[in-house]
Design an enzyme around this catalytic site. Sequence first.
Site, PDB file in Angstrom:
ATOM      1  N   ASP A 151      14.708  -1.056   0.502  1.00 52.01           N
ATOM      2  CA  ASP A 151      15.427  -1.495   1.743  1.00 52.01           C
ATOM      3  C   ASP A 151      16.348  -2.740   1.221  1.00 52.01           C
ATOM      4  O   ASP A 151      17.660  -2.129   0.537  1.00 52.01           O
ATOM      5  CB  ASP A 151      14.276  -1.886   2.612  1.00 52.01           C
ATOM      6  CG  ASP A 151      15.100  -1.995   4.032  1.00 52.01           C
ATOM      7  OD1 ASP A 151      16.290  -1.633   4.032  1.00 52.01           O
ATOM      8  OD2 ASP A 151      14.318  -2.546   4.943  1.00 52.01           O
ATOM      9  N   LYS A 209      16.834   3.661   0.607  1.00 52.52           N
ATOM     10  CA  LYS A 209      17.389   3.326   1.847  1.00 52.52           C
ATOM     11  C   LYS A 209      18.653   2.199   1.776  1.00 52.52           C
ATOM     12  O   LYS A 209      18.328   1.202   1.475  1.00 52.52           O
ATOM     13  CB  LYS A 209      16.447   2.929   3.023  1.00 52.52           C
ATOM     14  CG  LYS A 209      17.063   2.528   4.180  1.00 52.52           C
ATOM     15  CD  LYS A 209      15.994   2.650   5.403  1.00 52.52           C
ATOM     16  CE  LYS A 209      15.285   1.198   5.233  1.00 52.52           C
ATOM     17  NZ  LYS A 209      14.178   1.161   6.422  1.00 52.52           N
ATOM     18  N   PHE A 260      13.811   3.706  10.083  1.00 48.97           N
ATOM     19  CA  PHE A 260      12.557   3.350   9.813  1.00 48.97           C
ATOM     20  C   PHE A 260      11.582   4.471   9.636  1.00 48.97           C
ATOM     21  O   PHE A 260      11.318   5.407  10.618  1.00 48.97           O
ATOM     22  CB  PHE A 260      11.745   2.433  10.730  1.00 48.97           C
ATOM     23  CG  PHE A 260      10.525   1.737  10.189  1.00 48.97           C
ATOM     24  CD1 PHE A 260      10.786   0.625   9.329  1.00 48.97           C
ATOM     25  CD2 PHE A 260       9.254   2.191  10.553  1.00 48.97           C
ATOM     26  CE1 PHE A 260       9.630   0.044   8.968  1.00 48.97           C
ATOM     27  CE2 PHE A 260       8.172   1.617   9.992  1.00 48.97           C
ATOM     28  CZ  PHE A 260       8.310   0.567   9.048  1.00 48.97           C
ATOM     29  N   LYS A 277       0.689  -1.342  -0.047  1.00 50.37           N
ATOM     30  CA  LYS A 277      -0.003  -0.105   0.144  1.00 50.37           C
ATOM     31  C   LYS A 277       0.679   1.214   0.040  1.00 50.37           C
ATOM     32  O   LYS A 277       0.231   2.442  -0.275  1.00 50.37           O
ATOM     33  CB  LYS A 277      -0.810   0.007   1.451  1.00 50.37           C
ATOM     34  CG  LYS A 277      -1.706  -1.073   1.386  1.00 50.37           C
ATOM     35  CD  LYS A 277      -2.641  -0.955   2.801  1.00 50.37           C
ATOM     36  CE  LYS A 277      -3.125  -2.184   3.092  1.00 50.37           C
ATOM     37  NZ  LYS A 277      -3.856  -2.030   4.545  1.00 50.37           N
ATOM     38  N   GLY A 278       2.037   1.189   0.366  1.00 51.10           N
ATOM     39  CA  GLY A 278       2.864   2.367   0.684  1.00 51.10           C
ATOM     40  C   GLY A 278       2.947   3.370  -0.310  1.00 51.10           C
ATOM     41  O   GLY A 278       3.512   4.559  -0.131  1.00 51.10           O
ATOM     42  N   ASP A 290       7.339   3.020  -2.566  1.00 54.02           N
ATOM     43  CA  ASP A 290       7.678   3.836  -1.503  1.00 54.02           C
ATOM     44  C   ASP A 290       9.159   4.180  -1.223  1.00 54.02           C
ATOM     45  O   ASP A 290       9.644   5.122  -1.179  1.00 54.02           O
ATOM     46  CB  ASP A 290       6.659   3.797  -0.370  1.00 54.02           C
ATOM     47  CG  ASP A 290       6.845   2.316   0.318  1.00 54.02           C
ATOM     48  OD1 ASP A 290       7.503   1.584  -0.304  1.00 54.02           O
ATOM     49  OD2 ASP A 290       6.032   2.075   1.301  1.00 54.02           O
TER      50      ASP A 290
END
Length: 175
Positions: free
Chosen positions: A102, A130, A151, A42-43, A99
């Site tokens: 990582d 990130k 985070f 959903k991000g 979004d």
Amino acid sequence: MEDPEKTLLFGPEAVSARVGEMAQAIRDNHPREDILFVGILKGSFIFLADLIREIGHPCQVDFARIASYGSGTVSSGRLNISLDISMPVAGRTVILVDDIVDSGLTLHEYKRVLQTKQPRSLEIAALIDKTGRRNQQVELDYYGFRIEEGFLVGYGLDCDEQYRSLPGIYELKIV
Ligand code: 5GP
Ligand code: MG
């Protein structure tokens, strides 16, 4: 008011300016092309909504729901595609939108899945790169902000479904 739990990293104005620059870069690379944006739920939903309105010419949108995270903040290392796109991809100019990157697992794996559907071109746009825990190489054609670790929440990003509606991007301190 000071919030001991989170620190503002990128305020709404900075985010909006950066999303505008990303849209410009996409337009420069794809003048007059009809782009299919594939958002990872959903991000990405707020980022994608702002990005396509900045693009300024017709485009299409589809979504996939993919998780490599459980309810915590550490990647589970496995990919679970619970909803795949329904629009045809063959021959299309496709931009995969997430979004935050990582470990890189989600985009690395899902890019391979989309590639098998033979798009004309396939690029990646991520709001946040990130870098500190990357273990799958992912080439980001467009990114908004680059951080080493932490985070993040807000602007669509959650922690256990909280914080998505914040207009800026924050680092959560206690996770
Ligand atoms: P990756 O597969 O690259 O390890 O993880 C990507 C996904 O993990 C992102 O799409 C996002 O949903 C989640 N994720 C990674 N880092 C963060 C973070 O700092 N904040 C939030 N809210 N989600 C994150
Ligand atoms: Mg995600």
